[in-house]
Design an enzyme around this catalytic site. Structure first.
Site, PDB file in Angstrom:
ATOM      1  N   HIS A  55       1.120  -1.071   0.173  1.00 20.81           N
ATOM      2  CA  HIS A  55      -0.180   0.012  -0.273  1.00 20.81           C
ATOM      3  C   HIS A  55       0.552   1.523  -0.237  1.00 20.81           C
ATOM      4  O   HIS A  55       0.502   2.048   0.762  1.00 20.81           O
ATOM      5  CB  HIS A  55      -0.690  -0.150   1.463  1.00 20.81           C
ATOM      6  CG  HIS A  55      -1.809  -1.343   1.135  1.00 20.81           C
ATOM      7  ND1 HIS A  55      -3.102  -1.114   2.325  1.00 20.81           N
ATOM      8  CD2 HIS A  55      -2.157  -1.369  -0.120  1.00 20.81           C
ATOM      9  CE1 HIS A  55      -3.650  -2.473   2.136  1.00 20.81           C
ATOM     10  NE2 HIS A  55      -3.589  -2.592   0.417  1.00 20.81           N
ATOM     11  N   ASP A 159      -4.859  -7.672   5.700  1.00 19.41           N
ATOM     12  CA  ASP A 159      -3.444  -7.064   5.283  1.00 19.41           C
ATOM     13  C   ASP A 159      -2.833  -8.326   5.636  1.00 19.41           C
ATOM     14  O   ASP A 159      -1.992  -9.219   4.525  1.00 19.41           O
ATOM     15  CB  ASP A 159      -3.052  -6.854   5.872  1.00 19.41           C
ATOM     16  CG  ASP A 159      -3.380  -4.851   5.830  1.00 19.41           C
ATOM     17  OD1 ASP A 159      -3.464  -4.846   4.093  1.00 19.41           O
ATOM     18  OD2 ASP A 159      -2.987  -3.789   6.070  1.00 19.41           O
ATOM     19  N   THR A 341      -7.268   8.968   8.291  1.00 18.31           N
ATOM     20  CA  THR A 341      -8.284   9.781   7.902  1.00 18.31           C
ATOM     21  C   THR A 341      -8.473  10.333   8.996  1.00 18.31           C
ATOM     22  O   THR A 341      -9.221  11.428   9.620  1.00 18.31           O
ATOM     23  CB  THR A 341      -8.188   9.842   6.620  1.00 18.31           C
ATOM     24  OG1 THR A 341      -9.059   9.227   6.521  1.00 18.31           O
ATOM     25  CG2 THR A 341      -8.255  10.362   5.555  1.00 18.31           C
TER      26      THR A 341
HETATM   27  P1  FAD Z   1       0.233   4.957  15.609  1.00 15.83           P
HETATM   28  O1  FAD Z   1       0.856   5.084  14.606  1.00 15.83           O
HETATM   29  O2  FAD Z   1      -0.055   4.174  16.558  1.00 15.83           O
HETATM   30  O3  FAD Z   1       1.888   5.817  16.422  1.00 15.83           O
HETATM   31  C1  FAD Z   1       1.503   5.792  17.875  1.00 15.83           C
HETATM   32  C2  FAD Z   1       4.174   6.135  17.653  1.00 15.83           C
HETATM   33  O4  FAD Z   1       3.989   6.732  19.188  1.00 15.83           O
HETATM   34  C3  FAD Z   1       4.551   5.284  17.546  1.00 15.83           C
HETATM   35  O5  FAD Z   1       5.705   6.084  16.733  1.00 15.83           O
HETATM   36  C4  FAD Z   1       5.311   4.908  18.698  1.00 15.83           C
HETATM   37  O6  FAD Z   1       6.322   4.496  18.738  1.00 15.83           O
HETATM   38  C5  FAD Z   1       5.317   5.758  19.610  1.00 15.83           C
HETATM   39  N1  FAD Z   1       5.408   5.682  20.979  1.00 15.83           N
HETATM   40  C6  FAD Z   1       4.472   4.543  21.697  1.00 15.83           C
HETATM   41  N2  FAD Z   1       5.124   4.156  22.930  1.00 15.83           N
HETATM   42  C7  FAD Z   1       5.557   5.589  23.347  1.00 15.83           C
HETATM   43  C8  FAD Z   1       6.613   6.469  24.488  1.00 15.83           C
HETATM   44  N3  FAD Z   1       6.498   5.707  25.140  1.00 15.83           N
HETATM   45  N4  FAD Z   1       7.670   7.524  24.241  1.00 15.83           N
HETATM   46  C9  FAD Z   1       7.665   7.758  22.787  1.00 15.83           C
HETATM   47  N5  FAD Z   1       7.023   7.746  21.517  1.00 15.83           N
HETATM   48  C10 FAD Z   1       6.118   6.311  21.634  1.00 15.83           C
HETATM   49  N6  FAD Z   1      -4.489   3.491   7.679  1.00 15.83           N
HETATM   50  C11 FAD Z   1      -4.766   3.622   6.398  1.00 15.83           C
HETATM   51  O7  FAD Z   1      -5.227   4.501   6.388  1.00 15.83           O
HETATM   52  N7  FAD Z   1      -4.226   2.773   5.443  1.00 15.83           N
HETATM   53  C12 FAD Z   1      -4.323   1.902   5.779  1.00 15.83           C
HETATM   54  O8  FAD Z   1      -3.243   0.954   4.936  1.00 15.83           O
HETATM   55  C13 FAD Z   1      -3.748   1.161   6.760  1.00 15.83           C
HETATM   56  N8  FAD Z   1      -3.371  -0.315   7.216  1.00 15.83           N
HETATM   57  C14 FAD Z   1      -2.847  -0.618   8.639  1.00 15.83           C
HETATM   58  C15 FAD Z   1      -2.254  -1.592   8.843  1.00 15.83           C
HETATM   59  C16 FAD Z   1      -2.582  -2.271  10.144  1.00 15.83           C
HETATM   60  C17 FAD Z   1      -1.441  -3.217  10.155  1.00 15.83           C
HETATM   61  C18 FAD Z   1      -2.632  -1.529  11.579  1.00 15.83           C
HETATM   62  C19 FAD Z   1      -2.633  -1.606  12.883  1.00 15.83           C
HETATM   63  C20 FAD Z   1      -3.323  -0.033  11.013  1.00 15.83           C
HETATM   64  C21 FAD Z   1      -3.338   0.534   9.711  1.00 15.83           C
HETATM   65  N9  FAD Z   1      -4.188   1.545   9.306  1.00 15.83           N
HETATM   66  C22 FAD Z   1      -4.311   2.012   8.358  1.00 15.83           C
HETATM   67  C23 FAD Z   1      -4.798   2.434  10.390  1.00 15.83           C
HETATM   68  C24 FAD Z   1      -3.548   3.121  10.759  1.00 15.83           C
HETATM   69  O9  FAD Z   1      -2.169   2.996  10.903  1.00 15.83           O
HETATM   70  C25 FAD Z   1      -3.590   4.372  12.604  1.00 15.83           C
HETATM   71  O10 FAD Z   1      -5.170   4.864  12.036  1.00 15.83           O
HETATM   72  C26 FAD Z   1      -2.916   5.081  13.023  1.00 15.83           C
HETATM   73  O11 FAD Z   1      -1.808   4.944  12.639  1.00 15.83           O
HETATM   74  C27 FAD Z   1      -2.753   5.908  14.245  1.00 15.83           C
HETATM   75  O12 FAD Z   1      -1.870   6.666  14.391  1.00 15.83           O
HETATM   76  P2  FAD Z   1      -1.309   6.883  16.332  1.00 15.83           P
HETATM   77  O13 FAD Z   1      -0.542   8.398  15.866  1.00 15.83           O
HETATM   78  O14 FAD Z   1      -2.611   6.806  17.023  1.00 15.83           O
HETATM   79  O15 FAD Z   1      -0.954   5.548  16.616  1.00 15.83           O
END
Ligand code: FAD
Length: 424
Positions: A55, A159, A341
């Site tokens: 993707h 996936d 999004t």
């Molecule tokens: P995350 O992306 O998990 O970011 C959290 C960050 O915080 C990470 O970098 C982590 O290392 C950091 N962190 C954690 N703990 C600590 C700490 N104690 N100190 C400092 N940093 C820390 N969405 C789409 O639109 N298209 C897709 O094709 C898609 N595919 C996906 C496939 C998978 C397997 C998964 C699980 C999700 C997918 N998603 C997809 C959904 C998308 O990834 C999420 O909506 C999005 O990443 C959530 O964002 P976030 O920032 O909340 O979490």
């Protein structure tokens, strides 16, 4: 006041939630400074370590995040584990506001016997492994078996199934499961009975998905399709109304050899519909079990409230309850569902609420030291953060290693090697 001149804000986590929150704050406040702390050496969270390698178009959001990181009012500090290297309280003392955007790093356990057997993995770990997440690089799943069972049918489960079915040379392309080369779907038409009538009521994206499945399950394939399916060496199917009961061990008890599924039926109507066990079970032989029933956030620090049942930080529109100056966004705010999004929209709401509070004088007044204070704490503890330009060096190295083998990039997996490349 000085605070009005330069609000010091930090964001914990550099996934979509962290970057979109930072983007909103920088865009809607002309002086705010935003520091982004990240535990990994590299940014972008699940965009790098979750989104499937076929993707690539989804990963384009990285360009937007990179523009944010290049703002002279934004700084990335990787290699800092908040809750271990620096506490949330220390961040709250150093900044006017702290936004927790640290995602959902755990997985929902199946809680069935046999779950601990070799051959059973969480989808989270499996995804981390194929995406080069350092903590999962030693996972070494044995893929030599004939059958893999994926428990769950969400996006992550699909996936995982698609990656298992796809020959490596196709992995750079976007393909839907049903058109995957060398595979044939096994869908029981009985599972789709009565669906035709209900399709009309469902929202559009889901409707399209259901129509696709319905066609694959009930319509006779065209000549070309039928020929392709007949010669397909791999097959996949969806099973409905089954609930995992036990992972069945091999005769020597040393690894997973199958799964026992309880057959269920639906009772009740509308929102009250529940799957209840009929008493029948079905045993399915397999060598690999991947449980894909959800990610889960962890508490970050004892000082921050956490709802263990919902797996989120209790909040009102992103304001952490009873903790002035503390906010949250993304999966740790809403729970681990929704695409990028969805995460963007909710992070913009958190950013907006924070700026409202700032304007209303609800954040601490007077200057705050920001990163200067945190850097001093970190160096006294022997923690050396990496910067965004460090990431750009690693990025260039990955891309150049990829060129050698005809890939967009060859990910660096070993944090020690990454630090060496950065001259640490
Ligand atoms: P995350 O992306 O998990 O970011 C959290 C960050 O915080 C990470 O970098 C982590 O290392 C950091 N962190 C954690 N703990 C600590 C700490 N104690 N100190 C400092 N940093 C820390 N969405 C789409 O639109 N298209 C897709 O094709 C898609 N595919 C996906 C496939 C998978 C397997 C998964 C699980 C999700 C997918 N998603 C997809 C959904 C998308 O990834 C999420 O909506 C999005 O990443 C959530 O964002 P976030 O920032 O909340 O979490």
């Amino acid at each position: 006041s000085t605070q009005e001149q330069t609000p010091q804000i930090c964001v914990v986590g550099s996934g979509p939630a962290g970057f979109y929150t930072a983007q909103h704050l920088l865009k809607h406040h002309s002086r705010a400074h935003v520091d982004i702390y990240e535990k990994q050496l590299v940014p972008f969270g699940l965009v790098r370590f979750g989104v499937a390698p076929d993707h690539p178009e989804v990963k384009n959001v990285i360009n937007t995040f990179t523009r944010t990181a290049h703002s002279d009012r934004c700084a990335f500090h990787g290699n800092v584990v908040v809750g271990r290297d620096v506490t949330v309280q220390e961040l709250r003392d150093a900044y006017h506001a702290v936004v927790l955007s640290y995602g959902a790093e755990d997985h929902q356990a199946l809680e069935i016997p046999g779950e601990e057997l070799p051959g059973v993995f969480s989808a989270r770990a499996f995804v981390g492994w194929y995406n080069g997440l350092p903590e999962n690089r030693e996972l070494a799943p044995d893929l030599s078996c004939d059958t893999a069972v994926v428990l769950g049918q969400g996006n992550v489960a699909l996936d995982v199934a698609r990656i298992l079915l796809t020959p490596p040379e196709h992995l750079e392309e976007l393909r839907e499961m049903i058109q995957l080369p060398g595979t044939r779907p096994i869908l029981d038409p009985a599972d789709f009975l009565g669906l035709q009538d209900r399709i009309k009521e469902v929202p559009r994206p889901r409707k399209r998905l259901m129509e696709l499945l319905l066609r694959a399950a009930t319509e006779k394939p065209g000549v070309a399709e039928a020929a392709r399916w007949a010669s397909a060496p791999r097959a996949w199917g969806l099973r409905f109304l089954r609930s995992p009961q036990q992972v069945l061990p091999s005769p020597d008890g040393r690894r997973a050899a199958g799964i026992r599924l309880a057959v269920t039926r639906l009772e009740g109507v509308g929102e009250a519909t529940r799957a209840v066990a009929t008493g029948d079970v079905e045993d399915l032989p397999c060598g690999l079990v991947l449980s894909s029933i959800g990610y889960k956030s962890r508490p970050i620090d004892p000082s921050v409230p956490f709802d263990p049942k919902l797996g989120v930080i209790p909040n009102m529109e992103g304001r952490v309850v009873d903790m002035p100056g503390l906010y949250c966004s993304g999966w740790v705010k809403r729970g681990p569902t929704g695409v990028i999004t969805t995460t963007m929209t909710d992070s913009f709401v958190t950013g907006q609420i924070l700026l409202q509070d700032l304007k209303a004088g609800l954040l601490p007044s007077g200057p705050r030291p920001g990163y200067a204070a945190v850097r001093a704490l970190l160096s006294s503890r022997g923690v050396w953060p990496v910067s965004f330009s460090d990431w750009e060096k690693l990025d260039a190295e990955e891309v150049s290693r990829g060129q050698g083998v005809g890939k967009p990039r060859e990910k660096l997996l070993d944090p020690q090697e990454m630090l060496r490349l950065l001259g640490r």
